[in-house]
Design an enzyme around this catalytic site. Structure first.
Site, PDB file in Angstrom:
ATOM      1  N   ARG A  58      17.115 -20.920  31.809  1.00 47.60           N
ATOM      2  CA  ARG A  58      17.878 -21.090  33.068  1.00 47.60           C
ATOM      3  C   ARG A  58      18.853 -22.259  32.949  1.00 47.60           C
ATOM      4  NH1 ARG A  58      16.226 -24.042  37.087  1.00 47.60           N
ATOM      5  NH2 ARG A  58      14.000 -23.657  36.864  1.00 47.60           N
ATOM      6  N   TYR A 111      38.852 -11.685  46.630  1.00 46.26           N
ATOM      7  CA  TYR A 111      37.820 -10.637  46.575  1.00 46.26           C
ATOM      8  C   TYR A 111      36.943 -10.746  47.839  1.00 46.26           C
ATOM      9  CZ  TYR A 111      33.572  -8.247  45.121  1.00 46.26           C
ATOM     10  OH  TYR A 111      32.476  -7.428  45.082  1.00 46.26           O
ATOM     11  N   ASP A 183      40.567 -18.346  40.525  1.00 47.80           N
ATOM     12  CA  ASP A 183      39.860 -17.172  40.020  1.00 47.80           C
ATOM     13  C   ASP A 183      40.846 -16.427  39.116  1.00 47.80           C
ATOM     14  OD1 ASP A 183      38.857 -14.572  39.642  1.00 47.80           O
ATOM     15  OD2 ASP A 183      37.744 -14.622  41.526  1.00 47.80           O
ATOM     16  N   LYS A 208      34.681  -7.756  34.553  1.00 46.64           N
ATOM     17  CA  LYS A 208      35.959  -7.045  34.535  1.00 46.64           C
ATOM     18  C   LYS A 208      36.559  -7.067  33.123  1.00 46.64           C
ATOM     19  CE  LYS A 208      34.908  -6.460  38.763  1.00 46.64           C
ATOM     20  NZ  LYS A 208      34.316  -7.588  39.364  1.00 46.64           N
TER      21      LYS A 208
HETATM   22  N1  LCS Z   1      36.498 -12.321  41.602  1.00 43.04           N
HETATM   23  C1  LCS Z   1      37.261 -11.226  41.619  1.00 43.04           C
HETATM   24  C2  LCS Z   1      38.748 -11.360  41.547  1.00 43.04           C
HETATM   25  C3  LCS Z   1      36.670  -9.970  41.696  1.00 43.04           C
HETATM   26  O1  LCS Z   1      37.459  -8.894  41.685  1.00 43.04           O
HETATM   27  C4  LCS Z   1      35.256  -9.865  41.763  1.00 43.04           C
HETATM   28  C5  LCS Z   1      34.565  -8.562  41.866  1.00 43.04           C
HETATM   29  C6  LCS Z   1      34.496 -11.045  41.776  1.00 43.04           C
HETATM   30  C7  LCS Z   1      35.154 -12.248  41.668  1.00 43.04           C
HETATM   31  C8  LCS Z   1      32.996 -11.029  41.836  1.00 43.04           C
HETATM   32  O2  LCS Z   1      32.487 -10.690  40.606  1.00 43.04           O
HETATM   33  P1  LCS Z   1      31.082  -9.950  40.347  1.00 43.04           P
HETATM   34  O3  LCS Z   1      30.056 -10.749  41.069  1.00 43.04           O
HETATM   35  O4  LCS Z   1      31.183  -8.576  40.896  1.00 43.04           O
HETATM   36  O5  LCS Z   1      30.938 -10.015  38.878  1.00 43.04           O
HETATM   37  N2  LCS Z   1      35.418  -7.510  42.183  1.00 43.04           N
HETATM   38  C9  LCS Z   1      35.081  -6.281  42.424  1.00 43.04           C
HETATM   39  C10 LCS Z   1      35.992  -5.311  42.823  1.00 43.04           C
HETATM   40  O6  LCS Z   1      37.192  -5.489  43.072  1.00 43.04           O
HETATM   41  N3  LCS Z   1      35.393  -4.159  42.917  1.00 43.04           N
HETATM   42  O7  LCS Z   1      34.037  -4.279  42.668  1.00 43.04           O
HETATM   43  C11 LCS Z   1      33.763  -5.654  42.326  1.00 43.04           C
END
Ligand code: LCS
Length: 393
Positions: A58, A111, A183, A208
């Site tokens: 962790r 997001y 981000d 992504k």
């Molecule tokens: N930042 C951005 C720009 C994102 O698009 C997402 C998830 C996150 C942070 C969060 O990341 P995760 O916890 O899912 O790894 N975006 C998503 C989207 O546009 N569609 O499904 C998830």
């Protein structure tokens, strides 16, 4: 060999610098929760931070550590902190900078859950926030208060594809002694390096482009300074949003091909955007590579390419867009983005559905907005799929 002098595709493969004693070409998966000490004194030194030996997964792990170092080298940062998801990275950043009585200025088109968690959870602990359009720097200046402790943005923004001037925003933030966190999910370090433009920290959903194969959920924070690294790592460890070693192995593997995947997805996206732009059934399109994008010049300045994300509206609004989404055959009607497969989704009812109607309107997330993440399939097949889907409208 000094990896810092090498090109980005070389760094994608060799950054991290882990040397396996048995000569393995890949970093082994140290699937262990705990690590034994050489002696009680050694254990005490590890806990006191006087030895960099591993203690407990962790807190840190060799497989995860190699990924952290790799992404940090690509972002030109001090070091990385891997998290279980992108949201794990974002909430860790909020926890680190914000507390009762402090205030954050953030972009209104981030997001959805990055905003939702602030409004539903952090507000319970007395954190204040202002959501403004950070592509308009005057709105940011007007929103800064004496208790502002963080400026946070996402560029290109999800899902509006608005571009924020990172350099100018960092200058405003630093005039007020406020840190800027960006981000960088939509670009990845292959197309944009916010720390070089003045940001203090970068976050990623590595779910992504960085992993890129729709088989892992993962996040990363990269700090510019050792001080922030030492400050924020325990926040992640105490919240328990650490990565798992297998997840780190998969993500490191995906990272190696980031360059060739983005090159191809972007080449496809330029052609798809051009096709949609000229299509009589398309009302509007936002893609950083089109001259019609309102920040087209800024794209050329701060990004190394327009990327593979776009949003558009079909003539006839939501009902028309829905008909199109219901008829795609090759593209997956699915959330997430940045993978090898083309994805289509409707933010107002999916990724950003938890935002209030006012927040959606303020952010420019109209009911008709459809988001496309272009994959690496043959572009003629992607266009043929969109063509047959639009024929149903
Ligand atoms: N930042 C951005 C720009 C994102 O698009 C997402 C998830 C996150 C942070 C969060 O990341 P995760 O916890 O899912 O790894 N975006 C998503 C989207 O546009 N569609 O499904 C998830």
């Amino acid at each position: 060999m000094n990896i810092k002098d090498k090109g980005i595709n070389t760094k994608l493969i060799h950054a991290g610098g882990f040397k396996d004693p048995l000569g393995s070409a890949t970093t082994p998966i140290y699937q262990s929760s705990t690590f034994s000490f050489e002696s009680a004194d050694h254990g005490a030194r590890c806990f006191a931070g006087e030895s960099d030996g591993y203690i407990y997964t962790r807190i840190g792990n060799p497989t995860i550590g190699e990924l952290e170092k790799s992404v940090a080298e690509l972002e030109n940062g001090y070091n990385g902190i891997a998290t279980s998801s992108g949201m794990g990275a974002i909430t860790t950043v909020y926890m680190y900078y914000l507390g009762a009585g402090s205030h954050m200025v953030s972009h209104n088109a981030v997001y959805g859950p990055a905003r939702g968690v602030m409004e539903s959870l952090f507000s319970k602990f007395g954190v204040e926030y202002s959501y403004v359009d950070t592509t308009d720097l005057d709105q940011v200046r007007a929103a800064i208060k004496p208790n502002t402790k963080l400026i946070y943005t996402e560029t290109p923004a999800n899902p509006t594809i608005g571009i924020t001037d990172i350099k100018a925003l960092a200058e405003i933030a630093h005039e007020h002694n406020i840190p800027l966190v960006v981000d960088n999910t939509f670009c990845s370090p292959y197309l944009q390096r916010p720390l070089d433009l003045g940001a203090d920290m970068v976050v990623h959903s590595m779910t992504k482009f960085i992993n890129g194969h729709a088989d892992i959920v993962a996040g990363m924070i990269v700090t510019k300074t050792e001080e922030d690294y030492k400050g924020i790592r325990p926040v992640m460890a105490n919240m328990g949003c650490n990565m798992d070693p297998h997840q780190a192995f998969m993500t490191r593997r995906g990272l190696k091909t980031l360059g060739i995947r983005i090159d191809r997805a972007q080449k496809n996206a330029i052609k798809v955007a051009d096709y949609l732009d000229k299509h009589p059934k398309i009302e509007w399109i936002m893609y950083p590579g089109l001259a019609s994008h309102p920040q087209h010049e800024l794209v050329a300045e701060q990004m190394d390419g327009p990327g593979a994300m776009m949003s558009f509206g079909v003539k006839g609004g939501y009902e028309a867009g829905k008909k199109m989404m219901d008829h795609v055959e090759l593209a997956l009607l699915a959330v997430s983005l940045g993978g090898i497969e083309t994805l289509i989704q409707h933010p107002a009812s999916m990724t950003h559905s938890k935002l209030s109607p006012e927040a959606k309107m303020q952010a420019g997330i109209s009911d008709e907005l459809v988001r496309l993440s272009i994959g690496i399939e043959d572009v003629d097949d992607i266009i043929a799929d969109l063509e047959q889907a639009l024929a149903h409208v």
